[in-house]
Design a protein around this motif. Structure first.
Motif, PDB file in Angstrom:
ATOM      1  N   PRO A  51     -12.238  -3.323   5.099  1.00  0.00           N
ATOM      2  CA  PRO A  51     -12.135  -2.987   6.525  1.00  0.00           C
ATOM      3  C   PRO A  51     -13.053  -3.809   7.415  1.00  0.00           C
ATOM      4  CG  PRO A  51     -13.681  -1.503   5.482  1.00  0.00           C
ATOM      5  CD  PRO A  51     -13.260  -2.497   4.423  1.00  0.00           C
ATOM      6  N   HIS A  52     -13.664  -4.876   6.861  1.00  0.00           N
ATOM      7  CA  HIS A  52     -14.700  -5.606   7.594  1.00  0.00           C
ATOM      8  C   HIS A  52     -14.166  -6.242   8.875  1.00  0.00           C
ATOM      9  CE1 HIS A  52     -16.739  -4.924   3.850  1.00  0.00           C
ATOM     10  NE2 HIS A  52     -15.859  -5.667   3.193  1.00  0.00           N
ATOM     11  N   LYS A  53     -12.980  -6.843   8.769  1.00  0.00           N
ATOM     12  CA  LYS A  53     -12.401  -7.520   9.932  1.00  0.00           C
ATOM     13  C   LYS A  53     -11.065  -6.906  10.334  1.00  0.00           C
ATOM     14  CE  LYS A  53     -11.017 -12.128  11.536  1.00  0.00           C
ATOM     15  NZ  LYS A  53     -10.946 -13.567  11.177  1.00  0.00           N
ATOM     16  N   THR A  54     -10.401  -6.282   9.388  1.00  0.00           N
ATOM     17  CA  THR A  54      -9.034  -5.797   9.599  1.00  0.00           C
ATOM     18  C   THR A  54      -8.962  -4.290   9.455  1.00  0.00           C
ATOM     19  OG1 THR A  54      -8.214  -7.856   8.618  1.00  0.00           O
ATOM     20  CG2 THR A  54      -6.641  -6.039   8.827  1.00  0.00           C
ATOM     21  N   GLN A  55      -8.243  -3.654  10.378  1.00  0.00           N
ATOM     22  CA  GLN A  55      -7.975  -2.218  10.281  1.00  0.00           C
ATOM     23  C   GLN A  55      -6.624  -2.033   9.578  1.00  0.00           C
ATOM     24  OE1 GLN A  55     -10.107   0.157  11.189  1.00  0.00           O
ATOM     25  NE2 GLN A  55     -11.583  -1.354  11.939  1.00  0.00           N
ATOM     26  N   LEU A  56      -6.577  -1.109   8.618  1.00  0.00           N
ATOM     27  CA  LEU A  56      -5.357  -0.884   7.846  1.00  0.00           C
ATOM     28  C   LEU A  56      -4.652   0.399   8.274  1.00  0.00           C
ATOM     29  CD1 LEU A  56      -3.395  -1.477   5.506  1.00  0.00           C
ATOM     30  CD2 LEU A  56      -4.992  -0.285   3.975  1.00  0.00           C
ATOM     31  N   ILE A  57      -3.362   0.256   8.554  1.00  0.00           N
ATOM     32  CA  ILE A  57      -2.469   1.394   8.739  1.00  0.00           C
ATOM     33  C   ILE A  57      -1.548   1.413   7.532  1.00  0.00           C
ATOM     34  CG2 ILE A  57      -0.712   2.456  10.211  1.00  0.00           C
ATOM     35  CD1 ILE A  57      -1.817   0.701  12.517  1.00  0.00           C
ATOM     36  N   HIS A  58      -1.507   2.526   6.827  1.00  0.00           N
ATOM     37  CA  HIS A  58      -0.757   2.565   5.574  1.00  0.00           C
ATOM     38  C   HIS A  58       0.232   3.726   5.590  1.00  0.00           C
ATOM     39  CE1 HIS A  58      -1.003   2.085   0.879  1.00  0.00           C
ATOM     40  NE2 HIS A  58       0.203   1.861   1.373  1.00  0.00           N
ATOM     41  N   ILE A  59       1.513   3.391   5.410  1.00  0.00           N
ATOM     42  CA  ILE A  59       2.573   4.399   5.325  1.00  0.00           C
ATOM     43  C   ILE A  59       3.215   4.294   3.947  1.00  0.00           C
ATOM     44  CG2 ILE A  59       4.760   5.211   6.274  1.00  0.00           C
ATOM     45  CD1 ILE A  59       3.987   3.928   8.933  1.00  0.00           C
ATOM     46  N   ASP A  60       3.217   5.403   3.208  1.00  0.00           N
ATOM     47  CA  ASP A  60       3.829   5.409   1.880  1.00  0.00           C
ATOM     48  C   ASP A  60       4.306   6.822   1.572  1.00  0.00           C
ATOM     49  OD1 ASP A  60       3.833   3.291  -0.578  1.00  0.00           O
ATOM     50  OD2 ASP A  60       3.785   5.347  -1.333  1.00  0.00           O
ATOM     51  N   ILE A  61       5.303   6.917   0.740  1.00  0.00           N
ATOM     52  CA  ILE A  61       5.843   8.227   0.389  1.00  0.00           C
ATOM     53  C   ILE A  61       4.975   8.943  -0.637  1.00  0.00           C
ATOM     54  CG2 ILE A  61       7.317   7.514  -1.539  1.00  0.00           C
ATOM     55  CD1 ILE A  61       9.507   9.347  -0.190  1.00  0.00           C
ATOM     56  N   GLU A  62       4.085   8.200  -1.305  1.00  0.00           N
ATOM     57  CA  GLU A  62       3.213   8.785  -2.315  1.00  0.00           C
ATOM     58  C   GLU A  62       1.781   8.899  -1.777  1.00  0.00           C
ATOM     59  OE1 GLU A  62       1.307  10.469  -5.102  1.00  0.00           O
ATOM     60  OE2 GLU A  62       3.483  10.245  -5.337  1.00  0.00           O
ATOM     61  N   PRO A  63       1.265  10.110  -1.566  1.00  0.00           N
ATOM     62  CA  PRO A  63      -0.065  10.284  -0.969  1.00  0.00           C
ATOM     63  C   PRO A  63      -1.190   9.586  -1.737  1.00  0.00           C
ATOM     64  CG  PRO A  63       1.115  12.386  -1.053  1.00  0.00           C
ATOM     65  CD  PRO A  63       1.929  11.408  -1.836  1.00  0.00           C
TER      66      PRO A  63
ATOM     67  N   GLU B  16      -1.302   6.810  -3.137  1.00  0.00           N
ATOM     68  CA  GLU B  16      -1.377   5.367  -2.918  1.00  0.00           C
ATOM     69  C   GLU B  16      -2.151   5.026  -1.651  1.00  0.00           C
ATOM     70  OE1 GLU B  16      -0.634   3.426  -5.151  1.00  0.00           O
ATOM     71  OE2 GLU B  16       0.930   4.359  -6.374  1.00  0.00           O
ATOM     72  N   ILE B  17      -2.207   5.953  -0.721  1.00  0.00           N
ATOM     73  CA  ILE B  17      -2.844   5.688   0.571  1.00  0.00           C
ATOM     74  C   ILE B  17      -4.360   5.783   0.414  1.00  0.00           C
ATOM     75  CG2 ILE B  17      -3.066   6.460   2.967  1.00  0.00           C
ATOM     76  CD1 ILE B  17      -0.201   7.553   2.717  1.00  0.00           C
ATOM     77  N   GLY B  18      -5.034   4.676   0.683  1.00  0.00           N
ATOM     78  CA  GLY B  18      -6.482   4.627   0.531  1.00  0.00           C
ATOM     79  C   GLY B  18      -6.935   4.366  -0.886  1.00  0.00           C
TER      80      GLY B  18
END
Length: 465
Positions: free
Chosen positions: A305-317, A319-321
């Motif tokens: 997350p140092h330079k980029t912000q991540l938005i993550h959409i997935d059907i499996e909880p 996997e997120i993060g």
């Protein structure tokens, strides 16, 4: 005369009601009762010479049909022979119901023919536990209809994958009440998938709309969810460049002007640098696996997350993060999520987003961007199909303002402009994404040699690789 109420007979009827057309597998003494019941069915039993072939065939069939395939196996040697094919399906999130015969329950503990019980009796189903979504052993015939129904739902819901139903030989031949199968037949055949809320979609679209250098990063879940059209519609409206994982290949057509290509170990510098320099990455239906993320080391593919912000959409909880911390995380089906995102995007930005080098033109290299290059510049285009305004580049080369250009295309591809063959200092750099390592090395050396000659002022003839 065949008995009508055996588990095997009713299993065939159940599969017919689920509109199963094909079953892949091999015969063995533990599943012979089921195959006997199958002989008068319209279901096609696809038999092969080895269980691994059957597993791969079932995998491929599920990918094409979009529904869980059925794989029928014999006990231990049949079960173990199929592991590679089933694991392959598991790693790629392909739905599959594996039905395996086992030793009769009255032989538990006696080490009957072909059973593996060196550690525990009646435990062959545990071989599959590390790579299937769930592994069941049917201890009583009366439980079989309920277990089978759960197996199909689990294989096809959430993040899809294989499941195992381990059936002792005598269970197939046991008579049970038809009411047990009739009861599960009343169940819905498909579960509704989670959707993206309007509020979350608004938050995501606003973040992408105000971002300076966003990247949309997609995985194989786009194709699994059959969300390819929805993805392209959202990309076209928001004008966001797209990178993909290895499994994400095919999520968008290669010739789309905003598709950059694959990231990670086998990705190009263009893709990895674009991901590194992104202020926002929207990850859709992807697991951010090691090969796609350069082993997750900073400074190679992602700077999250140092330079980029991540938005993550997935059907499996889960996997997120898992591999990168997220700014916004949402559990949703990719197809419905993209529909919601596009609807919100059209409300917030009715005319779409104007991004430099994308919205004003279909091309990245065009008359406007060529003016930014100094006289005598050398251009190496690492993207394919639809990202070059051929007329503008040819004119720049003919005038001598651009010294040389390397084009990452084959000269027999449909979109290749034959006029390049009449221009000096044009070098066709072969597209190397799907070739072997030796071929990539050879082609890469040819490409470097070509450009070296160009820079030295002694261009070579147009190579055709």
């Amino acid at each position: 005369m065949q008995r009508k109420n055996t588990t095997a007979v009713q299993l065939v009827q159940y599969l017919e009601n689920r509109q199963v057309k094909h079953i892949f597998g091999l015969c063995g003494h533990t599943n012979i009762a089921f195959l006997s019941a199958l002989k008068n069915s319209a279901i096609d039993f696809v038999t092969v010479r080895h269980e691994q072939i059957a597993a791969h065939a079932a995998d491929g069939y599920a990918r094409v049909s979009g529904r869980a395939s059925v794989l029928l196996l014999h006990l231990t040697p049949g079960l173990t022979n199929a592991t590679t094919g089933v694991i392959n399906a598991a790693m790629d999130c392909i739905p599959m119901v594996v039905i395996a015969g086992d030793v009769p329950t009255h032989y538990y503990g006696k080490h009957p023919h072909q059973e593996v019980n060196l550690h525990a009796d009646a435990s062959q189903y545990e071989i599959y536990r590390p790579f299937v979504k769930r592994s069941w052993r049917v201890d009583r015939a009366e439980l079989f209809p309920e277990i089978l129904e759960k197996a199909f739902h689990l294989a096809e819901s959430g993040q899809p994958g294989p499941v195992l139903v381990n059936v002792p030989m005598d269970v197939f031949s046991t008579d049970i009440s038809p009411d047990l199968f009739n009861r599960v037949q009343q169940n819905t055949r498909a579960l509704s998938k989670p959707c993206l809320s309007e509020d979350t979609a608004t938050q995501i679209v606003k973040a992408l709309g105000t971002a300076k250098s966003p990247v949309l990063y997609v995985g194989g879940g786009i194709t699994i969810a059959q969300a390819n059209k929805e993805l392209q519609a959202f990309v076209d409206h928001m004008q966001i460049p797209v990178a993909h994982s290895m499994m994400g290949k095919g999520a968008m057509v290669d010739t789309h002007p905003l598709l950059m290509g694959m990231s990670g170990f086998w990705g190009t510098k263009l893709v990895n640098d674009s991901c590194l320099n992104a202020d926002y990455v929207l990850g859709m239906a992807t697991r951010f696996k090691e090969a796609d993320c350069s082993s997750w080391y900073d400074g190679y593919t992602f700077n999250i997350p140092h330079k980029t912000q991540l938005i993550h959409i997935d059907i499996e909880p889960s996997e997120i993060g898992r591999n990168y911390p997220v700014k916004i995380g949402a559990v949703a089906d990719a197809k419905s999520a993209l529909k919601t995102l596009l609807r919100v995007a059209k409300t917030l930005y009715p005319d779409g987003i104007n991004r430099p080098l994308t919205r004003d033109s279909k091309n990245i290299i065009n008359a406007d961007t060529l003016s930014l290059f100094p006289d005598g510049a050398v251009i190496v285009n690492t993207a394919r199909g639809g990202v070059v305004d051929d007329t503008a580049l040819i004119e720049a080369l003919q005038s001598g303002r651009i010294f040389a250009a390397g084009l990452d295309v084959f000269n027999d591809e449909p979109h290749f402009d034959k006029r390049y063959l009449d221009v000096n200092n044009v070098f066709l750099l072969p597209h190397i994404g799907s070739t072997t390592t030796d071929a990539r090395t050879a082609m890469g050396n040819i490409a470097i040699d070509n450009m070296t000659h160009a820079l030295s002022g002694t261009p070579m003839p147009h190579p055709v690789v």
